[in-house]
Enzyme design. Structure first.
Site, PDB file in Angstrom:
ATOM      1  N   GLY A 453      28.097 106.482  19.389  1.00  7.85           N
ATOM      2  CA  GLY A 453      27.378 105.224  19.147  1.00  7.85           C
ATOM      3  C   GLY A 453      27.620 104.130  20.075  1.00  7.85           C
ATOM      4  N   GLY A 454      27.419 103.110  19.601  1.00 10.85           N
ATOM      5  CA  GLY A 454      27.900 101.665  20.794  1.00 10.85           C
ATOM      6  C   GLY A 454      29.188 101.622  21.001  1.00 10.85           C
ATOM      7  N   SER A 457      32.756 107.415  19.966  1.00 14.74           N
ATOM      8  CA  SER A 457      32.399 108.775  19.475  1.00 14.74           C
ATOM      9  C   SER A 457      32.470 109.145  17.996  1.00 14.74           C
ATOM     10  CB  SER A 457      32.836 110.039  20.385  1.00 14.74           C
ATOM     11  OG  SER A 457      32.841 109.467  21.795  1.00 14.74           O
ATOM     12  N   ASP A 567      22.660  94.497  12.861  1.00 12.39           N
ATOM     13  CA  ASP A 567      22.209  95.715  13.871  1.00 12.39           C
ATOM     14  C   ASP A 567      21.505  96.537  13.177  1.00 12.39           C
ATOM     15  OD1 ASP A 567      21.695  96.520  16.385  1.00 12.39           O
ATOM     16  OD2 ASP A 567      23.771  97.729  16.488  1.00 12.39           O
TER      17      ASP A 567
END
Ligand SMILES: *[C@@H]1O[C@H](CO)[C@@H](O)[C@H](O)[C@H]1NC(C)=O
Ligand SMILES: *[C@@H]1O[C@H](CO)[C@@H](O)[C@H](O)[C@H]1NC(C)=O
Ligand SMILES: *[C@@H]1O[C@H](CO)[C@@H](O)[C@H](O)[C@H]1NC(C)=O
Length: 723
Positions: A453-454, A457, A567
Site C-alpha cells: 500500500g501507500g 507492505s 482517501d
C-alpha cells in the site's frame, strides 16, 4: 528505421575523422577530428575500465576487471526511456531541440520526486505542468509521504513508481497505465512537451500520449503568451477593446507565440497595467503544497508590486472571487481558454503590459494604439493614495504570513511532540500489543506478501485460530504519522463496514498493524471489466455500494468524533468471503471536532478521487462523499474515472457523466457495461443520479451519508430528491 534513444554528445556533434577510444585509464573517450575532447565516461572513483557492453535492454555499460559496472548510460538519460530503464531522483529528461539537432531544450524537463513524475516548463522558477490540474485534480496530490529517494521505472505495460528501499523494480505502484506492449516500445520526451510512447508496427507509431493532457494544456503549444482554444492559437487581446498589446512573434507561424508590443520595463512600473482576460486559464496554479488562498484584488496587486511578475492567474469556484488560488509567474507560457465543465473552476488571467515606452521620447506601441484610450496623466496625489493602499496591504500581508507561520510552527511542534511520544498505551481498547517477535512468528518471517500500500507492505499471518493481515509500515520512522492516524482512528471504533484493527506493534523502528483478514482483497481487483476475471453481478455491486455508504455514515455521523477518511478509493475498500465491503487504510484520516467545521490539512489523497475543494483547503468529511460518488460510478461502469487508455475525450468518466446528464443521455453510459447491466437499466440510471448527487461541486449540496444509505436501502424507489 533506427531511432536514437540515447546520445553521449548531445549538443556537440562530431565531424568526419572523429575517434572513440576505450582505454583502461581514461575509459570511453570521444574526440573530434582535431583531437579536442568532446565527451568521456569512466569509472566513478577512478577504477580501471576493462570492458564495455550493451545490455539487451539498451544500457551501455563500462565494466571493471570483475565485470562489475562502473558507468551506465541509463544513469545519464537524455530524452528517451526504454523498457527496463529507471528514472531516479536527480535524473532529468530534456527534449531535443528538434529531430535533427539533439541539443537539450532547457525550457522543458521531467523529473522524479516523492515517487511521482513531474514535468516543468521554464526555469526561474520552473513551472509545473504535469500532473495536470485541468482534469479536476490539483497537482501535488500526494499519494506518498515525502521521504527517501524514489524512482519511476518503465516496465512492461506501465510506468511504476517506487522507493529505493525496496529491492525489486516490480514492487512499485502503477503510476500510469501504458498500452500493453505488442512489440518493441520506447518513450520520448519531445520538444512540444509531450511524452510519447512509440511502438514498432511496420514502422514506429505513437501508441500513447503518456502525460495524457489535452493539447491546450501544454505550456509551449502556442508559444509564450499564445492563447490556445481547441488547438488554435491566437494572441491575447483585451475584452471589448481594439488596443493591441501583443503581436505574433512570426505573423505566418502564430503557434510560435506572441510578444508584448511594448517591452515591460522595471524602470517605469507606474506604467504597468494588467490586461484582463476572462475565462482564460493557465496550466499551473499551484506552486506550493498549501495553495495561497487570497482574493482576486490582492492577487492582482501582488503582481503589480513585483516587476518579475508577468501575470496574475486567479482560480476560484463559482462566483466567489474573495477566495481562490493565485499564481504569479515570472514568464508566461501558453494560455488556454478555460473549459468550466472539465476544470470545475472559474478562472481569470491578468497579463502585465506596459502602457507606454518609459523613455523620454515616447513611441506609441502601434498605430492602432494611437487613439489614446489609456490615460497616463495620473495626478500625483492620486498615485500617492494608491501607494499608501499598497503599503497598507503589504503590512496586512506580512502579519497574515506571520500568523500562518506561527500556526505552522505550533502545529509542527505539537506533531513532533506527539511523534516522539512512544506511549500508545492510552488508546482505549488497544491495551495489549504484539511484540515484533510474535508477529514474525505469526507471519512466518513475513513470507506471504498480500500487497503493497501507500505506506507499507501487508503480509498474511495466523494468530491462534484466526487468519490476520499484518501491515508493516515502511522503516526508519517513515509513515509514523500515518501509523498514529490509523491507530487513533480505528483502534477504538468498531463497525461491520470498517476493517477491524486487532492490535498493533511499536518496537524501536518497527511499526506494525494487525487487521482482520479479508479474503477477497481490494475492490479494484473486482470491478473493472478490463481486467476482472469474473466481473461481479449487479446485486453484489449494489450491496458493496451500500456497505461503503454505511461505513462512511458511521465515520461521519455516528462516532463520538467526526472522522473524515480522506482517501476513499477502490484500493482502500476490502472484501471478505461474502463480498461484504469494509473501509480500510486510515493513514490519511482526520478527526474533526464536532464544533469545528473543517480540518486544515495538506493536499493529498489520490488523483481521480479528489473533491474539487481540495483546491481551497476547505476540507470536511464531504470530500469523502465526492470520492464515494466517483467510486459508485466506477463500480457501475466498470472502468476507472481516469483512464488514459481511452481516447482523449473519454479519459475522464465524471466529465462524460456530467455531459450525458446535461443532454439527458444517461442511457448512453449503460451500453458500456454489457448485457447484465442492460437488464438493470432503471436501477443503473437511479444509481448514476445518486452518484451525481454526491459529486456536486458545492459540497454543501452533497447529501449526508446517512441519507445516501436510506436511499440505497429503499432500493432507490421512484422520484428521489436527486439534484
Ligand atoms: C542546435 O541548436 C542550438 C541551440 O539553438 C544551436 O546553438 C546549434 O548551433 C544547433 N546545432 C546545429 C548543428 O544546428
Ligand atoms: C507483459 O504483460 C503482459 C500482460 O500484462 C503479459 O502477458 C506478458 O507476458 C508480459 N511480458 C513480459 C516480458 O513480462
Ligand atoms: C518578486 O517575485 C520573484 C519571483 O516570484 C521573487 O523571487 C522575488 O523575491 C519577488 N520580489 C519581491 C520584492 O517580492
Amino acid at each position: 528505421m533506427a531511432q536514437v534513444v540515447w546520445a553521449a554528445n548531445r549538443g556537440r556533434p562530431v565531424g568526419e575523422g572523429a575517434t572513440l577510444s576505450l582505454t583502461a585509464a581514461a575509459g570511453l573517450v570521444l574526440r573530434d577530428a582535431d583531437g579536442s575532447l568532446v565527451w568521456s565516461a569512466d569509472g566513478s572513483s577512478g577504477e580501471a575500465v576493462a570492458g564495455l557492453t550493451i545490455t539487451r535492454s539498451g544500457n551501455l555499460v563500462l565494466l571493471d576487471g570483475n565485470n562489475a559496472s562502473v558507468w551506465r548510460s541509463f544513469d545519464h538519460p537524455t530524452d528517451c526511456l526504454v523498457p527496463g530503464q529507471i528514472l531516479a531522483e536527480g535524473m532529468v529528461l530534456t527534449p531535443n531541440i528538434s529531430t535533427t539537432n539533439f541539443t537539450a531544450n532547457d525550457q522543458l524537463h521531467i523529473t522524479v520526486r516523492d515517487a511521482g513524475l513531474y514535468a516543468y516548463a521554464g526555469s526561474s522558477p520552473p513551472q509545473l505542468y504535469y500532473p495536470d490540474h485541468t482534469t479536476g485534480n490539483p497537482p501535488f496530490a500526494e499519494t506518498k509521504p515525502k521521504y527517501g529517494s524514489s524512482y519511476i521505472a518503465f516496465i512492461n505495460g506501465s510506468l511504476i513508481s517506487s522507493f529505493n528501499s525496496s529491492s525489486t523494480v516490480s514492487a512499485g505502484d502503477v503510476l500510469i497505465d501504458l498500452a500493453p506492449p505488442r512489440s518493441l516500445q520506447y518513450m520520448r520526451f519531445e520538444t512540444d512537451g509531450h511524452l510519447r510512447l512509440y511502438e514498432w508496427q511496420n514502422g514506429w507509431a505513437v501508441v500513447q500520449d503518456v502525460l495524457g493532457a489535452g493539447d491546450c494544456a501544454y505550456p509551449t503549444v502556442c508559444g509564450q503568451y499564445g492563447l490556445c482554444n481547441n488547438g488554435q492559437c491566437s494572441c491575447p487581446s483585451e475584452d471589448n477593446s481594439n488596443l493591441a498589446y501583443f503581436r505574433p512573434v512570426d505573423n505566418r507561424r502564430i503557434n510560435l507565440g506572441c510578444m508584448p508590443v511594448t517591452p515591460i520595463s522595471c524602470a517605469s512600473m507606474q506604467d504597468h497595467k494588467l490586461l484582463a482576460l476572462s475565462n482564460v486559464s493557465y496550466f499551473n496554479y499551484v506552486d506550493a503544497d498549501l495553495p495561497q488562498m487570497i482574493d482576486e484584488e490582492s492577487c492582482k496587486k501582488a503582481c503589480l508590486r513585483n516587476c518579475s511578475c508577468k501575470a496574475a492567474f486567479f482560480q476560484y469556484f463559482g462566483n466567489n472571487t474573495s477566495q481562490g488560488s493565485c499564481y504569479l509567474p515570472t514568464q508566461v507560457f501558453s494560455l488556454q481558454v478555460n473549459q468550466l465543465e472539465v476544470t470545475h473552476y472559474s478562472s481569470s488571467a491578468y497579463l502585465k503590459v506596459q502602457i507606454t515606452q518609459p523613455s523620454p521620447s515616447p513611441r506609441r506601441p502601434s498605430p492602432s494604439n494611437s487613439n489614446g484610450v489609456v490615460n497616463r496623466s495620473t495626478p500625483t496625489g492620486k498615485r500617492r493614495i494608491v501607494a499608501g493602499a499598497i503599503a497598507g496591504f503589504t503590512v496586512a500581508g506580512v502579519s497574515l504570513l506571520a500568523a500562518i507561520i506561527t500556526r505552522l510552527v505550533v502545529s509542527w511542534r505539537r506533531y513532533q511532540h506527539r511523534d516522539d511520544d512512544d506511549e500508545f498505551g492510552e488508546v482505549p481498547g488497544m491495551t495489549t500489543r504484539f511484540t515484533f517477535e510474535q508477529l514474525k512468528v505469526a507471519t512466518r518471517q513475513f513470507s506471504k506478501l498480500l500487497g503493497k500500500g501507500g505506506f507499507g507492505s501487508v503480509f498474511e499471518g495466523q494468530i491462534g485460530e484466526h487468519r490476520v493481515a499484518v501491515k508493516q509500515l515502511d522503516r526508519a520512522g517513515q509513515g509514523k504519522k500515518e501509523f498514529l492516524a490509523e491507530v487513533e482512528t480505528i483502534g477504538n471504533i468498531h463497525h461491520i463496514n470498517l476493517v477491524r484493527l486487532i492490535r498493533f506493534c511499536a518496537e524501536k523502528s518497527q511499526r506494525l498493524l494487525v487487521y482482520e483478514y479479508m479474503s477477497k482483497g481490494s475492490l479494484d481487483n473486482w470491478i473493472y471489466f478490463r481486467d476482472a476475471n469474473r466481473p461481479l453481478d449487479w446485486q453484489t455491486r449494489c450491496r458493496i455500494i451500500t456497505d461503503i455508504a454505511k461505513g462512511l455514515a458511521y465515520l461521519h455521523e455516528e462516532c463520538r468524533q467526526r472522522i473524515a477518511h480522506l482517501d476513499i478509493k477502490p484500493q482502500n475498500i476490502l472484501l471478505d468471503d461474502n463480498f461484504s465491503a469494509k473501509l480500510s487504510d486510515f493513514g490519511l484520516s482526520k478527526m474533526i471536532d464536532r464544533d469545528m467545521s473543517q480540518v486544515v490539512t495538506r493536499m493529498r489523497g489520490t488523483p481521480g478521487y479528489l473533491a474539487p475543494e481540495w483546491l481551497t483547503s476547505q476540507i470536511t468529511e464531504k470530500v469523502d462523499i465526492y470520492s464515494f460518488g466517483v467510486v459508485v460510478m466506477e463500480i457501475i461502469s466498470g472502468r476507472k474515472n481516469l483512464d488514459y487508455s481511452q481516447p482523449q475525450e473519454n479519459v475522464h468518466l465524471i466529465s462524460i457523466l456530467q455531459e450525458k446528464a446535461r443532454n439527458d443521455q444517461l442511457e448512453d453510459l449503460i451500453g458500456m457495461n454489457g448485457d447484465e447491466m442492460q437488464i438493470h437499466k432503471e436501477e443503473l440510471i437511479q444509481m448514476m443520479k445518486l452518484a451525481m448527487w454526491c459529486l456536486q461541486i458545492d459540497y454543501n449540496k452533497r447529501p449526508q451519508m446517512s441519507v445516501v444509505v436510506k436511499v440505497l436501502e429503499a432500493k432507490a424507489t421512484k422520484e428521489q430528491p436527486y439534484q
